[in-house]
Design a protein around this motif. Structure first.
Motif, PDB file in Angstrom:
ATOM      1  N   ILE A 142     -11.343 -33.520  -1.883  1.00 46.84           N
ATOM      2  CA  ILE A 142     -10.555 -32.306  -2.111  1.00 46.84           C
ATOM      3  C   ILE A 142     -10.209 -31.630  -0.783  1.00 46.84           C
ATOM      4  N   PHE A 143     -11.067 -31.740   0.217  1.00 46.57           N
ATOM      5  CA  PHE A 143     -10.773 -31.178   1.540  1.00 46.57           C
ATOM      6  C   PHE A 143      -9.558 -31.868   2.152  1.00 46.57           C
ATOM      7  N   PHE A 144      -9.610 -33.195   2.195  1.00 46.63           N
ATOM      8  CA  PHE A 144      -8.522 -33.944   2.832  1.00 46.63           C
ATOM      9  C   PHE A 144      -7.203 -33.779   2.081  1.00 46.63           C
ATOM     10  N   VAL A 145      -7.253 -33.855   0.767  1.00 50.47           N
ATOM     11  CA  VAL A 145      -6.009 -33.834   0.011  1.00 50.47           C
ATOM     12  C   VAL A 145      -5.385 -32.428  -0.010  1.00 50.47           C
ATOM     13  N   SER A 146      -6.177 -31.375   0.169  1.00 48.15           N
ATOM     14  CA  SER A 146      -5.618 -30.023   0.275  1.00 48.15           C
ATOM     15  C   SER A 146      -4.826 -29.872   1.574  1.00 48.15           C
ATOM     16  N   ILE A 147      -5.368 -30.417   2.665  1.00 41.35           N
ATOM     17  CA  ILE A 147      -4.630 -30.400   3.938  1.00 41.35           C
ATOM     18  C   ILE A 147      -3.375 -31.250   3.810  1.00 41.35           C
ATOM     19  N   VAL A 148      -3.485 -32.370   3.088  1.00 38.33           N
ATOM     20  CA  VAL A 148      -2.319 -33.230   2.858  1.00 38.33           C
ATOM     21  C   VAL A 148      -1.228 -32.456   2.119  1.00 38.33           C
ATOM     22  N   ALA A 149      -1.604 -31.667   1.095  1.00 43.17           N
ATOM     23  CA  ALA A 149      -0.634 -30.885   0.334  1.00 43.17           C
ATOM     24  C   ALA A 149       0.097 -29.895   1.232  1.00 43.17           C
ATOM     25  N   PHE A 162      10.098 -39.014   2.818  1.00 42.83           N
ATOM     26  CA  PHE A 162       9.540 -40.354   2.623  1.00 42.83           C
ATOM     27  C   PHE A 162       8.024 -40.367   2.800  1.00 42.83           C
ATOM     28  N   THR A 163       7.529 -39.845   3.916  1.00 39.88           N
ATOM     29  CA  THR A 163       6.088 -39.913   4.188  1.00 39.88           C
ATOM     30  C   THR A 163       5.261 -39.176   3.130  1.00 39.88           C
ATOM     31  N   PRO A 164       5.624 -37.928   2.771  1.00 36.41           N
ATOM     32  CA  PRO A 164       4.851 -37.278   1.700  1.00 36.41           C
ATOM     33  C   PRO A 164       4.899 -38.053   0.383  1.00 36.41           C
ATOM     34  N   ALA A 165       6.069 -38.617   0.070  1.00 35.56           N
ATOM     35  CA  ALA A 165       6.213 -39.302  -1.210  1.00 35.56           C
ATOM     36  C   ALA A 165       5.396 -40.589  -1.265  1.00 35.56           C
ATOM     37  N   ILE A 166       5.330 -41.294  -0.148  1.00 38.71           N
ATOM     38  CA  ILE A 166       4.658 -42.592  -0.142  1.00 38.71           C
ATOM     39  C   ILE A 166       3.157 -42.480   0.059  1.00 38.71           C
ATOM     40  N   SER A 167       2.677 -41.321   0.490  1.00 39.93           N
ATOM     41  CA  SER A 167       1.265 -41.204   0.876  1.00 39.93           C
ATOM     42  C   SER A 167       0.312 -41.417  -0.295  1.00 39.93           C
ATOM     43  N   THR A 168       0.739 -41.050  -1.509  1.00 40.85           N
ATOM     44  CA  THR A 168      -0.154 -41.215  -2.664  1.00 40.85           C
ATOM     45  C   THR A 168      -0.446 -42.689  -2.955  1.00 40.85           C
ATOM     46  N   GLY A 201      -8.316 -40.554   0.860  1.00 45.51           N
ATOM     47  CA  GLY A 201      -8.025 -39.182   1.269  1.00 45.51           C
ATOM     48  C   GLY A 201      -7.796 -39.075   2.767  1.00 45.51           C
ATOM     49  N   VAL A 202      -8.622 -39.759   3.552  1.00 42.58           N
ATOM     50  CA  VAL A 202      -8.471 -39.746   5.018  1.00 42.58           C
ATOM     51  C   VAL A 202      -7.147 -40.393   5.414  1.00 42.58           C
ATOM     52  N   LEU A 203      -6.806 -41.527   4.796  1.00 42.00           N
ATOM     53  CA  LEU A 203      -5.556 -42.228   5.116  1.00 42.00           C
ATOM     54  C   LEU A 203      -4.337 -41.359   4.816  1.00 42.00           C
ATOM     55  N   GLN A 204      -4.376 -40.647   3.699  1.00 41.47           N
ATOM     56  CA  GLN A 204      -3.260 -39.784   3.341  1.00 41.47           C
ATOM     57  C   GLN A 204      -3.023 -38.715   4.410  1.00 41.47           C
ATOM     58  N   LEU A 205      -4.112 -38.152   4.927  1.00 38.69           N
ATOM     59  CA  LEU A 205      -3.984 -37.112   5.952  1.00 38.69           C
ATOM     60  C   LEU A 205      -3.527 -37.705   7.280  1.00 38.69           C
ATOM     61  N   VAL A 206      -4.130 -38.821   7.671  1.00 36.15           N
ATOM     62  CA  VAL A 206      -3.778 -39.467   8.937  1.00 36.15           C
ATOM     63  C   VAL A 206      -2.302 -39.855   8.960  1.00 36.15           C
ATOM     64  N   LEU A 207      -1.761 -40.203   7.814  1.00 33.58           N
ATOM     65  CA  LEU A 207      -0.353 -40.597   7.719  1.00 33.58           C
ATOM     66  C   LEU A 207       0.594 -39.431   8.011  1.00 33.58           C
ATOM     67  N   GLN A 208       0.199 -38.208   7.653  1.00 31.44           N
ATOM     68  CA  GLN A 208       1.088 -37.049   7.807  1.00 31.44           C
ATOM     69  C   GLN A 208       1.151 -36.520   9.243  1.00 31.44           C
ATOM     70  N   LEU A 209       0.002 -36.515   9.924  1.00 30.50           N
ATOM     71  CA  LEU A 209      -0.094 -35.786  11.197  1.00 30.50           C
ATOM     72  C   LEU A 209       0.864 -36.288  12.289  1.00 30.50           C
TER      73      LEU A 209
END
Length: 522
Positions: A142-149, A162-168, A201-209
């Motif tokens: 929940i920590f990682f995915v909240s930052i992702v949101a 594209f990046t937000p859509a594909i991260s899930t 969760g970590v991968l989703q966040l790393v993808l955005q930054l």
């Protein structure tokens, strides 16, 4: 024209990513069912994952997104990039602090949370302790995915979709690979799946930054917690939390009560819900997205007659699509699980139990779909209170029906209760909307519904006959099963379309035109 192109491109990207994510989610569920079945340990995982996942939907993707994105968009349009960058960093800092505290509290109080959410597990100490362990392991998600949101909100405002859509998709990939590659490395194999959730969760966040950095929004600490926009976002989250929370309380009721039923019930409902959501994501959302912009423009222009026409059109299209889909899902429920899930630890008895849940969920497919079309009409009219009120009434109905039906029908009763509460929600929305705007093509809607039901009868007969040509209980024969199920679906669709044409259903032509336009996007 430029704005229309942006919207079309965003819808295309989001739609394709949603489809890919749902397909990968289906693959994930197939892997889980084959490796772990639908017994004690799968129940423990599903229960443990539901707590942080519910918080994700409730907080990160719900209240946070709905409060942050409008404020951030306004700031970006009026204050300039430097001020907007500062706001992004202030929100990142505040959210990191809050979610870190929530995560630590969740890990510490995991035993209390699990006992509260799944009281039936208390009778099985091993199951309870495993659920607590898995919940503690996955709670940082929940920590990682909240930052992702938050990152997704920033990128979407900057028109990068594209990046937000594909991260899930990466969550599903991480869970699949962890389950396949690591399940033999743990004393309890299903722990590998929890590790996959954390990695996802970590991968989703790393993808955005890195994308944020390239677009001029590097994430850095900013402790200006008295920022006026931060206060506004916090205030906006109040009603958003309530509105989103009522819906997810409904999901929680089913999980809590399922924990009181025989072992495997939590898993049966989980797998059935996943399959039930598949046609929702493909069909219902497409219709709702196609109609909502028109209603919003017409409401803003004060053209109530045009809004009624658009609403009636959306309801008729939804009926035309979902009535045959409902019949098809009911007939094919157990065969679908036999084809896609059966194997390894997932035997035919589990396929039948999941099929029962899917059958009862399918009864509510049309009602759930109509709710998704009706609610945006209230939003277009700037009425956010009525949908929340009707959703709360639906929650009470779901609770009452669940308590009444879980005894005689077990987990099937909980699925049926969900469908009945959706019916109640739909009827309330229709009643309040008619009071608000007057009649909106009731006769045409009724005629479309009747024609859809009539056209679905011969479709159902043909599909039922083809489905019962073979025995679905053997573990093998996947090629034969796939051929028969594919033939049943294809023949059923053909019969439905021919019958609809003979009945002169205008929606048949409209559907072809709608999806052709979405594919070609001219």
């Amino acid at each position: 024209m430029s704005e229309k192109k942006n919207i079309a491109r965003a819808a295309g990207v989001l739609g394709a990513a949603t489809m890919l994510s749902r397909i990968m989610g289906m693959v994930r569920d197939m892997v889980v069912s084959r490796l772990f079945g639908a017994g004690m340990y799968t129940d423990a995982f599903v229960a443990a994952f539901q707590i942080p996942n519910m918080l994700r939907r409730f907080f990160a993707e719900g209240a946070l997104t709905s409060a942050f994105v409008p404020t951030f968009s306004e700031w970006h349009a009026t204050k300039g990039e430097e001020e907007t960058r500062a706001l992004a960093n202030v929100c990142f800092t505040a959210l990191t602090m809050v979610m870190a505290a929530i995560t630590v509290a969740g890990i510490i109080f995991s035993p209390q949370l699990v006992k509260l959410m799944f009281p039936g597990f208390a009778s099985n100490p091993e199951k309870l302790s495993m659920t607590i362990l898995l919940n503690r392991l996955m709670f940082p998600y929940i920590f990682f995915v909240s930052i992702v949101a938050l990152c997704m909100g920033i990128l979407n405002t900057l028109r990068h979709f594209f990046t937000p859509a594909i991260s899930t998709v990466f969550l599903n990939i991480a869970m699949i690979l962890s389950a396949v590659l690591l399940h033999n490395r743990f004393q309890v194999p299903i722990v590998a799946l929890a590790v996959g959730v954390l990695i996802g969760g970590v991968l989703q966040l790393v993808l955005q930054l890195p994308v944020l950095y390239r677009m001029g929004f590097p994430i850095r600490p900013n402790f200006n917690l008295s920022h006026p926009a931060l206060k506004r976002i916090t205030l906006l989250m109040g009603p958003s939390v309530f509105g989103v929370g009522v819906y997810y309380l409904n999901l929680a009721v089913g999980s809590i009560l399922a924990s009181l039923l025989p072992e495997g019930s939590v898993s049966y409902l989980y797998f059935a819900q996943r399959l039930f959501e598949f046609p929702q994501g493909i069909f219902t959302v497409s219709v709702a997205q196609a109609v909502l912009p028109s209603m919003s423009r017409q409401a803003a222009a004060g053209d109530l007659d045009a809004l009624k026409e658009s609403l009636s059109y959306g309801v008729r299209l939804t009926l035309f699509i979902t009535v045959p889909a409902m019949v098809g899902l009911m007939i094919c429920a157990t065969p679908i699980f036999s084809l896609l899930f059966m194997g390894g630890a997932f035997d035919y008895a589990k396929a039948v139990n999941c099929g029962v849940a899917l059958l009862y969920y399918s009864l509510g497919l049309t009602f759930v779909a109509l709710v998704r079309v009706l609610v945006p009409a209230f939003y277009a009219l700037k009425d956010t209170k009525t949908p929340v009120m009707t959703a709360f009434c639906a929650f009470l109905l779901n609770l009452l029906f669940s308590l009444a039906l879980m005894g005689p029908l077990k987990h099937g009763g909980l699925a049926l209760a969900s469908s009945l509460s959706a019916l109640g929600n739909m009827l309330l929305l229709l009643w309040f909307l008619r009071k608000k705007i007057g009649p909106f093509g009731g006769r045409a809607i009724f005629a479309a519904g009747v024609k859809g039901v009539i056209a679905s009868i011969p479709m159902g007969v043909v599909a039922y006959w083809i489905i019962h040509l073979i025995d679905w209980s053997p573990m093998g024969g996947r090629l034969l099963k796939g051929g028969v199920l594919g033939a049943a679906v294809a023949a059923g669709m053909a019969v439905f379309l021919v019958t609809a044409h003979l009945l002169r259903c205008e929606e048949a032509t409209d559907i072809v035109g709608l999806f052709r336009k979405k594919v070609l996007r001219k």
